[in-house]
Design an enzyme around this catalytic site. Structure first.
Site, PDB file in Angstrom:
ATOM      1  N   TYR A 115     -11.687   3.425  13.383  1.00 27.15           N
ATOM      2  CA  TYR A 115     -10.570   3.892  12.547  1.00 27.15           C
ATOM      3  C   TYR A 115     -10.391   5.412  12.681  1.00 27.15           C
ATOM      4  CZ  TYR A 115      -7.941   4.455   8.113  1.00 27.15           C
ATOM      5  OH  TYR A 115      -7.013   4.757   7.145  1.00 27.15           O
ATOM      6  N   ASN A 169       3.179   4.152   9.805  1.00 29.19           N
ATOM      7  CA  ASN A 169       2.234   3.989   8.688  1.00 29.19           C
ATOM      8  C   ASN A 169       1.288   2.802   8.875  1.00 29.19           C
ATOM      9  OD1 ASN A 169       1.379   4.082   5.696  1.00 29.19           O
ATOM     10  ND2 ASN A 169       2.318   2.056   5.895  1.00 29.19           N
ATOM     11  N   ALA A 170       1.684   1.813   9.660  1.00 28.68           N
ATOM     12  CA  ALA A 170       0.886   0.583   9.759  1.00 28.68           C
ATOM     13  C   ALA A 170      -0.542   0.899  10.197  1.00 28.68           C
ATOM     14  CB  ALA A 170       1.531  -0.376  10.759  1.00 28.68           C
ATOM     15  N   GLY A 171      -1.489   0.330   9.483  1.00 29.19           N
ATOM     16  CA  GLY A 171      -2.879   0.589   9.850  1.00 29.19           C
ATOM     17  C   GLY A 171      -3.818  -0.416   9.213  1.00 29.19           C
ATOM     18  N   ILE A 172      -4.944  -0.643   9.886  1.00 31.41           N
ATOM     19  CA  ILE A 172      -5.956  -1.561   9.363  1.00 31.41           C
ATOM     20  C   ILE A 172      -7.335  -0.923   9.502  1.00 31.41           C
ATOM     21  CG2 ILE A 172      -4.673  -3.671   9.903  1.00 31.41           C
ATOM     22  CD1 ILE A 172      -6.580  -3.957  12.384  1.00 31.41           C
ATOM     23  N   ASP A 176     -14.301  -1.985   9.411  1.00 31.97           N
ATOM     24  CA  ASP A 176     -15.415  -1.044   9.322  1.00 31.97           C
ATOM     25  C   ASP A 176     -16.751  -1.662   9.718  1.00 31.97           C
ATOM     26  OD1 ASP A 176     -13.515   0.670   8.299  1.00 31.97           O
ATOM     27  OD2 ASP A 176     -14.347   0.762   6.274  1.00 31.97           O
ATOM     28  N   GLY A 234       0.810  -1.221   0.000  1.00 35.92           N
ATOM     29  CA  GLY A 234       0.000   0.000   0.000  1.00 35.92           C
ATOM     30  C   GLY A 234       0.841   1.267   0.000  1.00 35.92           C
ATOM     31  N   ILE A 274      -6.934   6.604  -1.373  1.00 38.68           N
ATOM     32  CA  ILE A 274      -5.762   6.309  -2.199  1.00 38.68           C
ATOM     33  C   ILE A 274      -5.955   4.932  -2.837  1.00 38.68           C
ATOM     34  CG2 ILE A 274      -3.236   6.100  -2.181  1.00 38.68           C
ATOM     35  CD1 ILE A 274      -4.329   8.926  -1.411  1.00 38.68           C
ATOM     36  N   GLY A 313      -6.214  11.148   1.609  1.00 37.02           N
ATOM     37  CA  GLY A 313      -7.620  10.873   1.314  1.00 37.02           C
ATOM     38  C   GLY A 313      -7.753   9.440   0.839  1.00 37.02           C
TER      39      GLY A 313
HETATM   40  N1  CAA Z   1     -24.149   8.186   5.375  1.00 37.79           N
HETATM   41  C1  CAA Z   1     -25.398   7.925   5.856  1.00 37.79           C
HETATM   42  N2  CAA Z   1     -25.986   6.742   5.795  1.00 37.79           N
HETATM   43  C2  CAA Z   1     -25.307   5.758   5.236  1.00 37.79           C
HETATM   44  C3  CAA Z   1     -24.011   5.932   4.715  1.00 37.79           C
HETATM   45  C4  CAA Z   1     -23.453   7.200   4.791  1.00 37.79           C
HETATM   46  N3  CAA Z   1     -22.198   7.460   4.325  1.00 37.79           N
HETATM   47  N4  CAA Z   1     -23.586   4.756   4.229  1.00 37.79           N
HETATM   48  C5  CAA Z   1     -24.566   3.875   4.447  1.00 37.79           C
HETATM   49  N5  CAA Z   1     -25.625   4.492   5.041  1.00 37.79           N
HETATM   50  C6  CAA Z   1     -26.882   3.866   5.392  1.00 37.79           C
HETATM   51  C7  CAA Z   1     -27.391   3.039   4.232  1.00 37.79           C
HETATM   52  O1  CAA Z   1     -28.115   3.849   3.343  1.00 37.79           O
HETATM   53  C8  CAA Z   1     -28.228   2.015   4.915  1.00 37.79           C
HETATM   54  O2  CAA Z   1     -29.453   2.578   5.265  1.00 37.79           O
HETATM   55  P1  CAA Z   1     -30.775   1.685   5.215  1.00 37.79           P
HETATM   56  O3  CAA Z   1     -30.549   0.568   6.213  1.00 37.79           O
HETATM   57  O4  CAA Z   1     -31.841   2.644   5.608  1.00 37.79           O
HETATM   58  O5  CAA Z   1     -30.890   1.193   3.813  1.00 37.79           O
HETATM   59  C9  CAA Z   1     -27.517   1.756   6.228  1.00 37.79           C
HETATM   60  O6  CAA Z   1     -26.709   2.934   6.454  1.00 37.79           O
HETATM   61  C10 CAA Z   1     -26.629   0.549   6.160  1.00 37.79           C
HETATM   62  O7  CAA Z   1     -25.639   0.776   5.145  1.00 37.79           O
HETATM   63  P2  CAA Z   1     -24.752  -0.393   4.596  1.00 37.79           P
HETATM   64  O8  CAA Z   1     -25.591  -1.335   3.782  1.00 37.79           O
HETATM   65  O9  CAA Z   1     -23.558   0.176   3.893  1.00 37.79           O
HETATM   66  O10 CAA Z   1     -24.310  -1.104   5.964  1.00 37.79           O
HETATM   67  P3  CAA Z   1     -23.370  -2.304   6.132  1.00 37.79           P
HETATM   68  O11 CAA Z   1     -23.429  -2.658   7.575  1.00 37.79           O
HETATM   69  O12 CAA Z   1     -23.605  -3.350   5.115  1.00 37.79           O
HETATM   70  O13 CAA Z   1     -21.929  -1.688   5.763  1.00 37.79           O
HETATM   71  C11 CAA Z   1     -19.976  -0.416   6.033  1.00 37.79           C
HETATM   72  C12 CAA Z   1     -21.329  -0.775   6.623  1.00 37.79           C
HETATM   73  C13 CAA Z   1     -19.103  -1.665   5.884  1.00 37.79           C
HETATM   74  C14 CAA Z   1     -19.308   0.534   6.996  1.00 37.79           C
HETATM   75  C15 CAA Z   1     -20.159   0.235   4.658  1.00 37.79           C
HETATM   76  O14 CAA Z   1     -21.086   1.298   4.788  1.00 37.79           O
HETATM   77  C16 CAA Z   1     -18.871   0.816   4.100  1.00 37.79           C
HETATM   78  O15 CAA Z   1     -18.031   0.092   3.624  1.00 37.79           O
HETATM   79  N6  CAA Z   1     -18.721   2.141   4.128  1.00 37.79           N
HETATM   80  C17 CAA Z   1     -17.507   2.803   3.679  1.00 37.79           C
HETATM   81  C18 CAA Z   1     -16.562   2.954   4.819  1.00 37.79           C
HETATM   82  C19 CAA Z   1     -15.273   3.598   4.336  1.00 37.79           C
HETATM   83  O16 CAA Z   1     -15.273   4.647   3.689  1.00 37.79           O
HETATM   84  N7  CAA Z   1     -14.146   2.976   4.623  1.00 37.79           N
HETATM   85  C20 CAA Z   1     -12.895   3.468   4.179  1.00 37.79           C
HETATM   86  C21 CAA Z   1     -11.942   2.313   4.042  1.00 37.79           C
HETATM   87  S1  CAA Z   1     -10.436   2.826   3.263  1.00 37.79           S
HETATM   88  C22 CAA Z   1      -9.682   3.748   4.424  1.00 37.79           C
HETATM   89  O17 CAA Z   1     -10.064   3.818   5.558  1.00 37.79           O
HETATM   90  C23 CAA Z   1      -8.484   4.509   3.976  1.00 37.79           C
HETATM   91  C24 CAA Z   1      -8.606   5.915   4.342  1.00 37.79           C
HETATM   92  O18 CAA Z   1      -7.930   6.364   5.265  1.00 37.79           O
HETATM   93  C25 CAA Z   1      -9.478   6.799   3.546  1.00 37.79           C
END
Ligand code: CAA
Length: 251
Positions: free
Chosen positions: A158, A93-96, A99, A24, A191, A189
């Site tokens: 996180y 940098n290590a991170g997981i 979610d 990464g 990546i 942001g």
């Molecule tokens: N804002 C408001 N509501 C939201 C939303 C949001 N951003 N995302 C989802 N919802 C709502 C949905 O619309 C849904 O509503 P309903 O039940 O009324 O339909 C409800 O919340 C459940 O949503 P999901 O189906 O997505 O829920 P889930 O439990 O299946 O998944 C999750 C949850 C795994 C957190 C998923 O939403 C997800 O992957 N989100 C993205 C998280 C993210 O951005 N992670 C970044 C990883 S990379 C990283 O972290 C690197 C970095 O530094 C940037």
């Protein structure tokens, strides 16, 4: 695992440790620092094949240990000192991610993320800071996240760790500035990494639509900034929180 085909730089002779440095964003940071003349040690936690490929390809020394485990940090960092005498640059940098919205989050998901993303920063930094103070030189960079600045649905664990790194870094900067040690945070942001690729496709598409640049960032773009922050030219940048996120969050 070590590799002997990495020359210690004649230009700086400085040693850099990059945690999570074989994959990464960390992988690009390791490569950039090597290119800039540092002797780089890339730590990794689990993926031995990936680390071996990385080491063979780049000539960068890799060492496996779990940075969330204090005893392992103690033992491995001592070995680095025995072999290389110094650690001048540390990239935390290590991170997981694990979610889930808080109403669905388990204690295990909470604890694991705190241990790997935050406790590791204490473990590793506290074990290198005294030598940096003795040497009156050090560069420490903590890789945080845009989501530590703005919060993110599903990332209370996180985001908590990534915000915490900012307070940690600022306190460390205050304590260390008189010893010519800088401590700064870089907040990437979204990546183009395996971590981001693991987000559900429709959710990721929505996220990208919300990024003013309309694209994911590249790991090498983060590595360039790290390279500058650890350079001699950046000695007056201290306690800073630097965003690099395509405009997703501005402050
Ligand atoms: N804002 C408001 N509501 C939201 C939303 C949001 N951003 N995302 C989802 N919802 C709502 C949905 O619309 C849904 O509503 P309903 O039940 O009324 O339909 C409800 O919340 C459940 O949503 P999901 O189906 O997505 O829920 P889930 O439990 O299946 O998944 C999750 C949850 C795994 C957190 C998923 O939403 C997800 O992957 N989100 C993205 C998280 C993210 O951005 N992670 C970044 C990883 S990379 C990283 O972290 C690197 C970095 O530094 C940037």
């Amino acid at each position: 695992m070590t590799s002997d085909n990495q020359e210690t730089s004649t230009t700086s002779n400085r040693v850099a440790l990059v945690t999570g440095g074989t994959r990464g964003i960390g992988q690009e940071i390791s490569k950039k620092l090597k290119k800039d003349g540092f002797f780089v040690i890339a730590n990794y936690a689990s993926n031995e094949q990936k680390a071996l490929d990385f080491s063979n390809k780049t000539g960068i020394e890799t060492i496996k240990w779990d940075v969330s485990n204090y005893e392992e940090c103690l033992a491995q960092i001592q070995k680095i000192y025995d072999k290389h005498k110094t650690i001048d640059v540390l990239i935390n940098n290590a991170g997981i991610t694990k979610d889930a919205p808080l109403h669905k989050m388990s204690l295990e998901q909470w604890n694991k993320v705190i241990e790997v993303n935050l406790n590791s920063a204490f473990n590793v930094t506290s074990l290198v800071i005294n030598k940096m103070r003795e040497n009156t030189f050090g560069r420490i960079v903590h890789i945080s996240s845009v989501n530590g600045q703005k919060g993110q649905f599903g990332q209370s664990n996180y985001a908590a760790t990534k915000s915490a790194l900012i307070g940690f870094s600022k306190s460390l900067a205050l304590e260390s500035a008189s010893k010519n040690i800088t401590s700064n945070v870089i907040c990437p942001g979204y990546i183009n990494t395996e971590m981001v690729a693991a987000i559900r496709e429709d959710i990721l598409k929505n996220i990208i639509d919300g990024i003013p640049a309309k694209r994911l960032g590249g790991s090498e773009e983060i590595a360039e900034l790290v390279g500058y922050v650890v350079s001699d030219k950046a000695s007056y940048i201290n306690g800073a929180t630097l965003s690099i996120n395509g405009g997703l969050w501005m402050d």
